[in-house]
Motif scaffolding. Structure first.
Motif, short mmCIF file in Angstrom:
data_model
loop_
_atom_site.label_atom_id
_atom_site.label_comp_id
_atom_site.label_asym_id
_atom_site.label_seq_id
_atom_site.Cartn_x
_atom_site.Cartn_y
_atom_site.Cartn_z
N SER A 143 48.98 39.95 39.36
CA SER A 143 49.70 40.67 38.58
C SER A 143 50.29 41.93 39.09
CB SER A 143 48.58 41.38 37.47
OG SER A 143 47.87 40.04 36.92
N GLN A 144 50.01 42.45 40.21
CA GLN A 144 50.64 43.46 40.90
C GLN A 144 51.92 43.06 41.22
OE1 GLN A 144 48.93 46.17 41.97
NE2 GLN A 144 50.27 47.10 43.60
N GLU A 145 52.02 42.03 41.83
CA GLU A 145 53.51 41.40 42.31
C GLU A 145 54.27 41.29 40.91
OE1 GLU A 145 56.09 38.76 41.93
OE2 GLU A 145 54.47 37.49 42.37
N ASN A 203 46.19 42.21 31.24
CA ASN A 203 44.76 42.03 30.57
C ASN A 203 43.86 41.58 32.06
OD1 ASN A 203 42.58 41.21 29.02
ND2 ASN A 203 43.47 39.55 28.25
N ALA A 204 43.81 42.40 33.16
CA ALA A 204 43.13 42.24 34.18
C ALA A 204 41.66 42.18 33.87
CB ALA A 204 43.54 43.03 35.40
N TYR A 205 41.21 42.71 33.05
CA TYR A 205 39.54 42.97 32.77
C TYR A 205 39.07 42.44 31.69
CZ TYR A 205 40.49 45.97 36.71
OH TYR A 205 40.77 46.30 38.19
N TYR A 239 47.57 37.83 33.01
CA TYR A 239 46.20 37.19 33.21
C TYR A 239 45.84 37.22 34.63
CZ TYR A 239 41.43 35.32 32.50
OH TYR A 239 40.12 35.15 32.64
N SER A 240 45.16 37.76 35.13
CA SER A 240 44.72 37.79 36.71
C SER A 240 43.39 36.88 36.84
CB SER A 240 44.61 39.25 37.16
OG SER A 240 44.29 38.98 38.62
N LEU A 241 43.63 36.05 37.88
CA LEU A 241 42.11 35.55 38.34
C LEU A 241 41.47 36.32 39.38
CD1 LEU A 241 43.74 33.22 37.15
CD2 LEU A 241 42.79 31.50 38.70
N ALA A 246 43.56 35.21 47.01
CA ALA A 246 44.22 33.95 46.88
C ALA A 246 45.46 34.16 46.27
CB ALA A 246 43.50 33.01 46.05
N ARG A 247 45.66 35.21 45.58
CA ARG A 247 46.86 35.81 44.89
C ARG A 247 47.33 34.86 43.86
NH1 ARG A 247 46.08 39.66 44.20
NH2 ARG A 247 47.84 40.52 44.12
N LEU A 248 46.76 34.77 42.57
CA LEU A 248 47.32 33.93 41.45
C LEU A 248 46.93 34.82 40.31
CD1 LEU A 248 47.41 30.32 41.25
CD2 LEU A 248 47.00 31.54 39.32
N SER A 249 47.87 34.88 39.59
CA SER A 249 48.08 35.38 38.08
C SER A 249 48.99 34.70 37.44
CB SER A 249 48.38 36.79 37.97
OG SER A 249 47.47 37.81 38.35
N PHE A 250 48.71 34.79 36.12
CA PHE A 250 50.04 34.23 35.36
C PHE A 250 50.44 34.94 34.11
CE2 PHE A 250 45.99 31.93 34.31
CZ PHE A 250 45.82 32.28 32.95
C1 LIG Z 1 44.91 47.26 35.73
C2 LIG Z 1 45.03 46.21 36.84
N1 LIG Z 1 46.25 45.40 36.90
C3 LIG Z 1 46.46 44.60 37.85
C4 LIG Z 1 45.75 44.63 38.83
C5 LIG Z 1 46.12 43.81 40.18
O1 LIG Z 1 45.55 42.41 39.92
P1 LIG Z 1 46.06 41.39 40.99
O2 LIG Z 1 45.02 41.03 42.03
O3 LIG Z 1 46.03 40.15 39.86
O4 LIG Z 1 47.32 41.44 41.40
C6 LIG Z 1 44.68 45.66 39.12
C7 LIG Z 1 43.90 45.59 40.29
O5 LIG Z 1 42.97 46.25 40.61
C8 LIG Z 1 44.57 46.35 38.01
O6 LIG Z 1 43.36 47.23 38.27
#
Ligand SMILES: Cc1ncc(COP(=O)(O)O)c(C=O)c1O
Length: 338
Positions: A101-103, A205-207, A234-236, A245-249
């Motif tokens: 999700s960061q990317e 929705n990372a959490y 949504y992040s795995l 592994a770096r995968l979100s969708f």
């Molecule tokens: C709110 C939030 N969004 C996104 C991320 C990054 O997630 P990802 O590993 O899917 O890039 C984090 C990581 O800590 C986060 O706290």
């Protein structure tokens, strides 16, 4: 040779987590004990069936070519996961993957806004929410999350001219770093606000799988009209400890997904196929590990709160170092790593 860089590169410092990591390594080299509370890399292992799927796929030579897009089985897995987990129906063209999700949050700004346009982000909020728009010369307007308002944006206090100029708004619950969820009424108001001002909503929705006190983590897309106004990431990384592994969708509004996908195809040849196979294993279950891990996080959370409250009371001379405090510090020690 005198290297010349772009104005943008000259303005950029290393990301905050890279800086903190370097600092940590420096201190560790000096023999110091570090309690690392910076980037939230889970210290739980991925579930065995996920690692097996990755390693099996990694043994097959055909999985080393460019993936170019999502495997159909991965799209199926996302569809059935969203249906079962959130009751949300998705079509295949409403889904896309990215390297975390960061990317995604960084690059989506390029698809949604022009230089000088406005993006609404939470304060406090996760740093990439504002770094993404700034990278493409958009302006960031921070809406405050205050305790007196249950850490929710006060939509009717966003000035009219700001709302009219905003191209998109980032919203994220359960929220990092304030660990709050949002009530259903908030999402309904948010969707109405987005429609009124034609603002695209990005819900991070990372959490949703790390949520305490028996509450259920939901999805923005569960609410009527959500798909008309926005998408969800949504992040795995946290739910499945698939972090490296770096995968979100991203899922939701078809037009946004298709435009973002087109943009990403300029620089992305698709996620490494073994990583996609691991994601399929994660999303199709079993999910007991996710629930178990959430209970462990909850126990740690209680321990952390008990220790902080205990320290506060000891400092004020209200109590002495007791048994419960000792137990809490023991639990805390099991997860603080250096
Ligand atoms: C709110 C939030 N969004 C996104 C991320 C990054 O997630 P990802 O590993 O899917 O890039 C984090 C990581 O800590 C986060 O706290």
């Amino acid at each position: 040779m005198n290297m010349k860089f772009s104005e943008k590169a000259e303005q950029l410092d290393a990301g905050i987590f890279a800086v903190l990591n370097e600092k940590k390594n420096e201190l560790v080299k000096q023999g110091r004990t570090i309690y690392n509370l910076s980037v939230g890399t889970p210290d739980f292992p991925p579930m065995p069936h996920i690692m097996e799927a990755v390693s099996e796929a990694a043994k097959r030579p055909e999985n080393y070519k460019y993936a170019l897009s999502e495997l159909p089985e991965l799209l199926d897995a996302v569809q059935s996961f969203y249906q079962k987990r959130f009751g949300v129906q998705l079509e295949a063209d409403e889904i896309m993957t990215m390297y975390g999700s960061q990317e995604g949050m960084a690059h989506i700004a390029w698809a949604l806004c022009n230089p000088g346009e406005l993006v609404l982000v939470p304060n406090p909020g996760y740093q990439i929410f504002s770094a993404g728009p700034r990278l493409c010369d958009a302006e960031v307007w921070e809406y405050p999350l205050l305790e007196e308002h249950q850490f929710l944006p006060q939509l009717d206090e966003i000035p009219e001219e700001i709302a009219r100029r905003a191209r998109y708004m980032v919203v994220s619950y359960p929220a990092n770093p304030i660990c709050r969820t949002a009530p259903e009424s908030f999402y309904r108001d948010l969707i109405a606000f987005a429609k009124k001002y034609e603002i695209i909503i990005l819900h991070d929705n990372a959490y949703s799988d790390i949520i305490y006190d028996g509450r259920r983590g939901g999805s923005f897309l569960e609410y009527e009209g959500a798909k008309e106004v926005g998408i969800e990431f949504y992040s795995l990384s946290k739910s499945f400890n698939y972090t490296g592994a770096r995968l979100s969708f991203a899922v939701g509004n078809r037009a946004v997904i298709q435009k973002f996908k087109a943009l990403r195809t300029q620089f992305d040849y698709g996620i490494f196929l073994p990583v996609q196979y691991g994601a399929i294993a994660a999303l199709t279950g079993p999910f007991d590990g996710v629930k178990e891990q959430c209970r462990n996080y909850e126990e740690r959370n209680r321990a952390l709160c008990a220790v902080s409250a205990g320290m506060f009371r000891i400092a004020r001379g209200q109590c002495s170092y007791g048994r419960r405090y000792r137990r809490a510090t023991r639990i805390l020690r099991t997860f603080v790593w250096s």
